[in-house]
Structures are given as C-alpha cells and as structure tokens.
Design an enzyme around this catalytic site. Structure first.
Site, PDB file in Angstrom:
ATOM      1  N   VAL A   1       0.832  -1.204   0.000  1.00  0.00           N
ATOM      2  CA  VAL A   1       0.000   0.000   0.000  1.00  0.00           C
ATOM      3  C   VAL A   1       0.870   1.258   0.000  1.00  0.00           C
ATOM      4  CG1 VAL A   1      -2.083  -0.952   1.037  1.00  0.00           C
ATOM      5  CG2 VAL A   1      -0.244  -0.201   2.519  1.00  0.00           C
ATOM      6  N   HIS A   2       2.178   1.099   0.026  1.00  0.00           N
ATOM      7  CA  HIS A   2       3.086   2.249   0.065  1.00  0.00           C
ATOM      8  C   HIS A   2       3.846   2.348  -1.254  1.00  0.00           C
ATOM      9  CE1 HIS A   2       3.262   1.354   4.667  1.00  0.00           C
ATOM     10  NE2 HIS A   2       2.139   1.961   4.330  1.00  0.00           N
TER      11      HIS A   2
END
Lengths: 108, 475
Positions: free
Chosen positions: B411-412
C-alpha cells in the site's frame, strides 16, 4: 462478466455452477472487473476466452463436469506461470471478499 | 465546459495535496483543488469494508504492478486520497534516512531538524497520539510475541482523535482535517473532476485540461488556467499525468514500494477485528517490519485462500483469525508508464534476489513471533506453503518463497519524481519544482527518494509542508 468468468466465479463458491442460484456478490465482481485497469482487463479477457474455449471443447467431447473444473482450477491455482495463477487468484479474491463481506455476521 | 482561472491549482487531495492547499489558502492565496474521486462522508462506510472499497478505492482496490511475481497494490480515489483508506499509523521519517537522501540526491534544506519542525506542526494539527488504554488484543499479540523472543516492538502513534459524541477514536483523514481547513480559508474544491493533460508552452504550464462530472452523471470538459500548478496525485497518477503532458525527464522511473507478505494466524481466543493493530515489531527495521493488517471476515478469507491450503475450518472460525504481515525495504525498483490510448498507467516492479530472500526471512520471523504469542495455525500467503503449527515446521517456508509461488501486496508507493539538485537522478529540484518548468511542482509521495520502511504519510506531509512554505516565501 463474460460467460466463462461467470461460470468460474460461480464454481469457486458452488460445485455445480450450471444449477446454482445467482452468485452472491456477482454485482461486486462484475463491477470490479469493469473498473479494473484496462491492460489488466485485456489480459484477463484473453485468458477467459482461452479457458472458455477449452471448456466448450471439453463439453463437446462429453468430458465437462464439476470434477474436471475442480481439477483445472486447482492446477491453475498452483501454476508456476504467474499470469495463470493470478487469473484464478483475481476471481477467487473477488468472490471470497464479496461473499464473506456480504454475510450478516461480517458486519457484526 | 467549466472554465476557471486560479492562482494555484492543486491536483489531488491526499496527504500531499491537502497540505499544499491548506498552507497556500491560509496564506491568502487563491487555491483550486481538483480531485478525481468523489467527496465521501468519512463516516458513511465501515473501514476496509466492501462498501468502502467501492466508494473510495481506485479500481476498487484491484490494481497490480506487473512483474515476477506481480504485486497487488491499493490507492485511494476520493477527497482525502489514500489517507481515507490507510491504517492511520504515523511514523516520522527516520533521521538517518533523511540524511542519507540529503547527501545522495543533494537536497537543500533537508536536515532532520528542518523536517522535524514541520512534523511537530502536523502532529499537533492531526492529534497524533498513542492509545490511552491497553492495546486491543490483535495488537497486544505482537507485543507479547516480541517480548517472549526478546525482540523490540513499539506501539506506533496514530492520526486519531477521540470523538466524545461517537464514543470512539476517529481517524483524522484529510477529508476531515486539512481539506475543510483549506475550504474555510477560501480554497475551491472540485470533486469528481479529473485533469488528464497539462498544456505547456515555453517552460510553463498554461492550461490544465480534463473532465468534470456533475451530480447526476453529466460529464463536461474542464479547463483551468493557473499561475502555479501543484501535481499531488500520488506516486502512480502524478508521473502518469506528467508523462501524458510531455514532461518526461526522470519521471516515472525508480518506483519504490514495500513488498509485503502475509500470514493468516489462528489463535485459541477471539481477537478484535475493528481496527488495524498499532504495534510493530521493529527488531529488524528498517529493512524488515512486522505488523498487523485489516482483518474483517473478507480479508481473513483472502489471506487464507492465498495459502491454497484447505481453509474452510479456519474460515468458519474467522473471529479467532487475524492477518499479519512482514514488509521489506526493497533493493528492486519499478516504473510507471502512461501509454497513449490506455487510461490507467502500466506499472511494473522488479524484485531482486535479495528481496526474495528478505521476504522469506520476513515470513519466518513473522511466524516465530506469532507462534510465540500463542497462535495455533499459520497460513502463509504462499502457494502450497505448509500450514505451520510448531516452530520447528517454520523451516519449510525458506524454500517456499519463490517467484512462482509468492502472493505479494503493498500500500506504500513512492519515488517516481525524486527531489534533489542531482539532475541526473531527480525529476524535480529540492522543493519539488519539476526540472525545466517554471510554474510546475510535484508535492506528494512521488518526491520521496526511496521507500522509508514505514508508513510514508508522515514523511509526505512534512516534505509537502516544507515545500509549500518555500513556495510561499519565494513567490
């Protein structure tokens, strides 16, 4: 969802998709496929047509049943070819997430 | 057609865009914020639920970086961007990383002291704090397992504030905080509006073109003329827009992310599933961090299925199952490529052999800490990976984590328009101004020279705030 995709999604939750009631969460799966990135969708459609053609051929040869589908899905799920494995994973993820999130106790 | 003139156009309303808009509007500048996604009531949907996926996620969360293996990723697409869908954990940029980046990319005014000054203001604004009481069970598991092994574990602060009316802690997303503050200070917010191309002439952006969707579904062309343009669409959408606009010098290459491998862990007792664990095992940080994920029933089902083991019994017992992860800093990198005729950019990522080895180590360490905490069964996100019940069985996982068997996500996403004065390595100067363009700036996760090994929201906001200040003092 195309014909084979609907069959696959239904089969992932029920053994005999030909006789099953409408798939719980089918709208979610259909909606997710509609909005996914185009290049990913094209890849999935290509595989869907290939697998769908295979299923039709098996049907004509009288060898299509739920057991055959189970075997094919199991082989794809553990395939060493990433795009084949991810194909089944996409459908399995969408179906599982939708079905489990839509259960009343999931929201409890 | 909607035609607008503004002093500062901010494209995107996530962590970078909201900080930019709030800073500029507070200074009296005329600001227009354009957000591709809708304005969604932050209380309308349960966090990480199916409804939230539909309302707030780009592609309903169904995006992937192509590679061997592919890596699934998620981006927010709504007012507030990814701050609406992340865990809300907050971690300042580690000072040694800031120093390393400052030297390597020759970034001006990028010392830890400068960044900390901005971080302190943000922390006050967003009520960054730790829990006041005991941690919830799913988080305490990590603390307990690490303590038994003698490993370091810390409780991360969060961008949450207690709401007395709702009787719960509420995440301070950009839609709740800085975007309303920007609007109160006079900024105009256009939701459901997408900039598809920047028109450039003579080293300046002279127009932003796109489309605006009105309530009821009617679409119309959008044209905005601005003196200054800030692109803040995140590490995927920002380089894609710039490339479509013909801006290509060091744009889109060097994508960094935190490849993440998961375990669904079954415990003898019920665990909470209403919030993401705030404890992290940092014994192996920054290269390897262990933490907990969203664990609603749907997430548990996904994690169990990723192992391809028989999981019906565990799923029926889902209230005793929680999902944990090991995330690595990766030596590999990727690329974002906008292809004419295809709306979504193509994203690729190449994992190195050392990344794969680090992921295997991460999976085994994650298994160790969960078993130490009392887990009874561990289902790894590895095709054919054995379901483990004892520590001596963990060794089987070392050889399981291969490119053809590992299911990864992240998610980064960062680093597609790096900052610094080293023009051969960066797409923008030390304060985010795109090389070769007088009035075009980037101010989001794209600017980070590398993935920081922790949730990047704090670093993004501190850097964006610093860049906005520099802009205000220079113009």
């Amino acid at each position: 969802m195309r014909w084979f995709e609907r069959q696959l999604a239904a089969h992932l939750t029920r053994p005999d998709p030909d006789e099953a009631e409408p798939l719980e969460g089918a709208d979610y799966v259909d909606g997710a496929l509609r909005v996914m990135p185009m290049h990913l969708r094209v890849g999935i459609l290509t595989e869907s047509f290939a697998f769908g053609a295979g299923r039709l051929l098996l049907g004509r040869a009288g060898r299509r049943d739920a057991t055959t589908a189970d075997r094919v899905i199991a082989r794809c799920r553990t395939s060493r070819i990433d795009v084949v494995r991810q194909y089944v994973r996409v459908f399995e993820s969408l179906v599982l997430f939708a079905e489990n999130e839509l259960l009343p106790e999931a929201a409890a | 057609m909607t035609t607008l003139d503004t002093e500062a156009l901010v494209i995107g309303s996530g962590a970078g865009g909201a900080v930019t808009a709030a800073s500029l509007a507070a200074a009296g500048r005329e600001v227009t914020v354009v957000e591709e996604g809708p304005a969604v009531d932050p209380d309308a949907d349960a966090p990480f639920s199916l409804d939230e996926m539909v309302a707030k996620y780009r592609h309903r969360g169904l995006s992937a970086a192509l590679g061997s293996p592919g890596i699934a990723y998620a981006e927010g697409r709504c007012v507030g961007g990814s701050t609406e869908i992340n865990s809300g954990l907050y971690h300042r940029l580690p000072p040694e990383l800031a120093e390393e980046w400052r030297v390597r990319y020759r970034i001006d005014e990028f010392t830890p002291a400068v960044l900390d000054r901005y971080a302190e203001t943000i922390e006050r604004d967003l009520s960054v704090s730790k829990l006041t009481g005991a941690p919830p069970p799913a988080s305490a598991v990590l603390e307990r397992g690490a303590a038994k092994l003698g490993w370091r574990a810390v409780e991360f602060p969060r961008v949450f504030r207690h709401d007395d009316g709702l009787h719960r802690d509420v995440k301070q997303t950009m839609a709740r905080t800085l975007i309303p503050r920007a609007v109160d200070a006079g900024a105009q917010l256009l939701a459901d509006s997408c900039v598809t191309r920047l028109v450039t002439r003579g080293g300046r952006v002279v127009e932003a073109r796109g489309r605006r969707r009105h309530p009821g579904g009617r679409d119309e062309p959008l044209s905005i003329r601005a003196e200054h343009v800030f692109v803040c669409g995140g590490a995927i959408q920002t380089p894609a827009l710039l490339q479509r606009s013909g801006v290509r010098h060091r744009i889109g290459g060097g994508l960094k992310l935190h490849p993440t491998i998961k375990i669904a862990a079954r415990f003898p007792q019920r665990l909470n599933h209403d919030e993401v664990p705030m404890h992290r095992v940092t014994e192996f940080a920054p290269n390897l961090t262990i933490g907990g994920s969203a664990s609603g029933r749907g997430h548990v089902a996904l994690a169990l299925a990723d192992s391809t083991a028989e999981y019906a019994d565990a799923l029926a017992d889902w209230e005793r199952v929680t999902v944990y992860y090991a995330a690595i800093r990766s030596d590999g990198d990727g690329r974002v490529l906008a292809v004419p005729g295809i709306r979504s950019p193509i994203v690729t990522y190449r994992l190195t052999e050392s990344d794969m080895s680090r992921l295997a180590r991460g999976l085994v360490h994650l298994g160790e800490v969960l078993l130490a905490a009392g887990a009874q069964e561990l289902y790894p996100s590895v095709v054919g990976g054995a379901v483990v019940r004892r520590v001596d069985e963990l060794g089987t996982w070392w050889d399981s984590v291969t490119r053809s068997r590992t299911n990864l996500m992240t998610v980064h996403l960062t680093s597609t328009v790096r900052i610094g004065e080293e023009r051969d390595l960066t797409g923008a100067d030390s304060f985010g101004r795109v090389w070769g363009y007088e009035n075009l700036r980037v101010n989001d996760a794209s600017l980070l020279p590398d993935a920081p090994g922790v949730n990047p929201q704090a670093a993004i906001m501190a850097i964006a705030s610093r860049n906005a200040d520099q802009f205000l003092s220079a113009s």
